[in-house]
Design a protein around this motif. Structure first.
Motif, PDB file in Angstrom:
ATOM      1  N   GLY A 153     -13.033  -1.350 -91.149  1.00  0.00           N
ATOM      2  CA  GLY A 153     -13.916  -2.245 -90.805  1.00  0.00           C
ATOM      3  C   GLY A 153     -13.652  -2.869 -89.487  1.00  0.00           C
ATOM      4  O   GLY A 153     -13.137  -1.839 -88.583  1.00  0.00           O
ATOM      5  N   GLN A 154     -14.517  -3.723 -88.960  1.00  0.00           N
ATOM      6  CA  GLN A 154     -14.746  -4.049 -87.455  1.00  0.00           C
ATOM      7  C   GLN A 154     -14.588  -5.484 -87.424  1.00  0.00           C
ATOM      8  O   GLN A 154     -14.874  -6.413 -88.312  1.00  0.00           O
ATOM      9  CB  GLN A 154     -15.851  -3.464 -86.939  1.00  0.00           C
ATOM     10  N   THR A 155     -13.988  -5.983 -86.237  1.00  0.00           N
ATOM     11  CA  THR A 155     -13.737  -7.280 -85.884  1.00  0.00           C
ATOM     12  C   THR A 155     -14.103  -7.672 -84.503  1.00  0.00           C
ATOM     13  O   THR A 155     -13.781  -6.472 -83.761  1.00  0.00           O
ATOM     14  CB  THR A 155     -12.622  -7.950 -86.510  1.00  0.00           C
ATOM     15  N   THR A 156     -14.313  -8.747 -84.079  1.00  0.00           N
ATOM     16  CA  THR A 156     -14.689  -8.977 -82.548  1.00  0.00           C
ATOM     17  C   THR A 156     -13.680 -10.212 -82.233  1.00  0.00           C
ATOM     18  O   THR A 156     -13.632 -11.241 -82.999  1.00  0.00           O
ATOM     19  CB  THR A 156     -16.106  -9.142 -82.400  1.00  0.00           C
ATOM     20  N   PHE A 157     -13.292 -10.103 -81.069  1.00  0.00           N
ATOM     21  CA  PHE A 157     -12.345 -11.428 -80.430  1.00  0.00           C
ATOM     22  C   PHE A 157     -12.615 -11.304 -78.900  1.00  0.00           C
ATOM     23  O   PHE A 157     -12.956 -10.386 -78.366  1.00  0.00           O
ATOM     24  CB  PHE A 157     -10.946 -11.265 -81.066  1.00  0.00           C
ATOM     25  N   PRO A 158     -12.312 -12.495 -78.469  1.00  0.00           N
ATOM     26  CA  PRO A 158     -12.815 -12.854 -76.918  1.00  0.00           C
ATOM     27  C   PRO A 158     -11.477 -12.023 -75.993  1.00  0.00           C
ATOM     28  O   PRO A 158     -10.359 -12.059 -76.579  1.00  0.00           O
ATOM     29  CB  PRO A 158     -12.815 -14.142 -76.714  1.00  0.00           C
ATOM     30  N   ALA A 159     -12.015 -11.828 -74.787  1.00  0.00           N
ATOM     31  CA  ALA A 159     -10.855 -11.459 -73.840  1.00  0.00           C
ATOM     32  C   ALA A 159     -11.257 -11.897 -72.626  1.00  0.00           C
ATOM     33  O   ALA A 159     -11.388 -11.665 -71.357  1.00  0.00           O
ATOM     34  CB  ALA A 159     -11.156  -9.947 -73.636  1.00  0.00           C
ATOM     35  N   ASP A 160     -11.358 -13.340 -72.643  1.00  0.00           N
ATOM     36  CA  ASP A 160     -11.693 -14.339 -71.692  1.00  0.00           C
ATOM     37  C   ASP A 160     -10.664 -15.104 -71.058  1.00  0.00           C
ATOM     38  O   ASP A 160     -10.782 -16.099 -70.221  1.00  0.00           O
ATOM     39  CB  ASP A 160     -12.883 -15.437 -72.031  1.00  0.00           C
ATOM     40  N   GLY A 161      -9.336 -14.912 -71.365  1.00  0.00           N
ATOM     41  CA  GLY A 161      -8.007 -15.463 -71.073  1.00  0.00           C
ATOM     42  C   GLY A 161      -8.002 -16.939 -71.186  1.00  0.00           C
ATOM     43  O   GLY A 161      -6.895 -17.658 -71.018  1.00  0.00           O
ATOM     44  N   ARG A 162      -8.642 -17.472 -72.367  1.00  0.00           N
ATOM     45  CA  ARG A 162      -8.397 -18.596 -73.096  1.00  0.00           C
ATOM     46  C   ARG A 162      -7.400 -18.573 -73.914  1.00  0.00           C
ATOM     47  O   ARG A 162      -7.162 -17.656 -74.834  1.00  0.00           O
ATOM     48  CB  ARG A 162      -9.533 -19.382 -73.460  1.00  0.00           C
ATOM     49  N   GLU A 163      -6.406 -19.667 -74.299  1.00  0.00           N
ATOM     50  CA  GLU A 163      -5.342 -19.539 -75.259  1.00  0.00           C
ATOM     51  C   GLU A 163      -6.209 -20.276 -76.440  1.00  0.00           C
ATOM     52  O   GLU A 163      -6.383 -21.410 -76.508  1.00  0.00           O
ATOM     53  CB  GLU A 163      -4.289 -20.364 -74.748  1.00  0.00           C
ATOM     54  N   VAL A 164      -6.000 -19.602 -77.518  1.00  0.00           N
ATOM     55  CA  VAL A 164      -6.585 -20.004 -78.821  1.00  0.00           C
ATOM     56  C   VAL A 164      -5.793 -19.810 -79.801  1.00  0.00           C
ATOM     57  O   VAL A 164      -4.814 -18.758 -80.008  1.00  0.00           O
ATOM     58  CB  VAL A 164      -7.818 -19.216 -78.967  1.00  0.00           C
ATOM     59  N   PRO A 165      -5.680 -21.094 -80.694  1.00  0.00           N
ATOM     60  CA  PRO A 165      -4.900 -20.968 -81.993  1.00  0.00           C
ATOM     61  C   PRO A 165      -5.390 -19.666 -82.905  1.00  0.00           C
ATOM     62  O   PRO A 165      -6.482 -19.594 -83.054  1.00  0.00           O
ATOM     63  CB  PRO A 165      -4.627 -22.468 -82.809  1.00  0.00           C
ATOM     64  N   TRP A 166      -4.430 -18.895 -83.435  1.00  0.00           N
ATOM     65  CA  TRP A 166      -4.779 -17.783 -84.256  1.00  0.00           C
ATOM     66  C   TRP A 166      -5.644 -18.216 -85.336  1.00  0.00           C
ATOM     67  O   TRP A 166      -6.471 -17.530 -85.565  1.00  0.00           O
ATOM     68  CB  TRP A 166      -3.493 -17.220 -84.898  1.00  0.00           C
ATOM     69  N   GLU A 167      -5.484 -19.308 -86.032  1.00  0.00           N
ATOM     70  CA  GLU A 167      -6.340 -19.842 -86.986  1.00  0.00           C
ATOM     71  C   GLU A 167      -7.732 -19.939 -86.528  1.00  0.00           C
ATOM     72  O   GLU A 167      -8.804 -19.885 -87.471  1.00  0.00           O
ATOM     73  CB  GLU A 167      -5.685 -21.006 -87.843  1.00  0.00           C
ATOM     74  N   ARG A 168      -7.997 -20.491 -85.328  1.00  0.00           N
ATOM     75  CA  ARG A 168      -9.345 -20.748 -85.008  1.00  0.00           C
ATOM     76  C   ARG A 168     -10.227 -19.510 -84.633  1.00  0.00           C
ATOM     77  O   ARG A 168     -11.552 -19.441 -84.594  1.00  0.00           O
ATOM     78  CB  ARG A 168      -9.540 -21.456 -83.590  1.00  0.00           C
ATOM     79  N   LEU A 169      -9.652 -18.183 -84.575  1.00  0.00           N
ATOM     80  CA  LEU A 169     -10.231 -16.760 -84.416  1.00  0.00           C
ATOM     81  C   LEU A 169     -10.921 -16.497 -85.652  1.00  0.00           C
ATOM     82  O   LEU A 169     -12.012 -15.808 -85.767  1.00  0.00           O
ATOM     83  CB  LEU A 169      -9.338 -15.996 -84.013  1.00  0.00           C
TER      84      LEU A 169
END
Length: 305
Positions: A153-169
């Motif tokens: 399968g495939q997934t997408t996630f940001p690479a913009d340097g922002r700190e994000v809680p894992w659950e929000r992704l």
């Protein structure tokens, strides 16, 4: 566990290109997605991560407190990476052992793959296969199989340097492999000098028979694989002493430090300083360049004011 060796990676990448082309033509996946996967695979740098390095990446990934990724953390914009081991704790037949990534703007598109033989054995014995019938289940497995790997399968996630809680992704079942991918990237981006080097890299070429097959399908038969291994040594260190002959603290091991952020001067920042991620890295006291490495599962946390 993958059956692929470093020399098998170029052929596996070419199998993935062929799978994407066939899947796009058959309508199994959207033609635009098939084209993007095939194009990304052809341009991808090739990596193979040794088993000890894979185990360390899993440990580090599981301990990452939050998601924090910059585009510069990727070894390169397009990459095909195979681990010598499972990248997550999923049950047999489902745990990814390879990924293809593509950096598009500030988004990473990650395709997960698992060992084809393991996946086929698991899928054909599952309750879902029994419900749909073995022939239909076998066809589904065949459609997802690219040589010795099967697309998960495939997934997408940001690479913009922002700190994000894992659950929000909201990565769902992909979170564990994304954690391992991030840890692998962070470690392979660390400097590999004599004292702090976490890993060592060797360039490996495909076998001659694989090179001929790759050439026939239009790929680059001379492309090499970067074989990333954890630096380990067993020779005990010598006794420690300073230049004047006085006794100093004697260390007999090297050890790992967990990822953390460190403040550096930054003339371009309004505050005159900025934080950058460092680690995991290997601490090597003087005289311990060849000392044994402590259990990599027992990483050291660095606490700073």
């Amino acid at each position: 566990m993958t059956t692929l060796t470093p020399r098998d990676v170029p052929e596996a990448r070419e199998d993935l290109v062929g799978w994407a082309d066939r899947a796009g033509q058959a309508g199994t996946i959207r033609p635009s997605s098939a084209h993007a996967i095939a194009t990304g695979a052809r341009a991808a740098g090739q990596y193979y991560v040794a088993s000890h390095m894979t185990a360390l990446a899993r440990t580090v990934g599981e301990g990452l407190p939050q998601f924090d990724l910059m585009a510069d953390d990727l070894p390169e914009p397009y990459g095909f990476l195979v681990w010598d081991g499972r990248a997550s704790a999923e049950h047999d037949g489902c745990a990814p052992v390879a990924v293809l990534w593509r950096l598009v703007a500030d988004q990473v598109h990650l395709l997960s793959l698992t060992d084809a033989a393991d996946y086929r054995a698991w899928a054909m014995g599952s309750e879902q296969a029994a419900a749909m019938g073995r022939r239909a289940a076998a066809e589904r497995v065949r459609q997802a199989t690219a040589g010795r790997l099967t697309v998960r399968g495939q997934t997408t996630f940001p690479a913009d340097g922002r700190e994000v809680p894992w659950e929000r992704l909201e990565l769902g079942s992909h979170e564990s492999v994304v954690r391992t991918v991030l840890a692998t990237w962070f470690m392979t981006r660390q400097p590999a000098d004599a004292r702090r080097g976490l890993h060592e890299v060797e360039e490996v070429a495909a076998s001659r028979s694989a090179q001929k097959r790759i050439a026939r399908t239009g790929g680059d038969p001379m492309a090499t694989v970067r074989y990333v291994a954890l630096r380990r040594a067993l020779r005990p260190p010598s006794e420690g002493s300073d230049e004047d002959g006085h006794a100093t603290r004697i260390y007999r091991h090297r050890w790992f430090v967990r990822p953390h952020k460190r403040t550096y001067p930054d003339r371009n920042h309004p505050d005159g300083k900025s934080k950058k991620r460092v680690g995991p890295y290997l601490v090597t006291p003087r005289g311990c360049e060849d000392a044994p490495i402590l259990d990599p599962d027992k990483l050291v946390n660095v606490l700073r004011r």
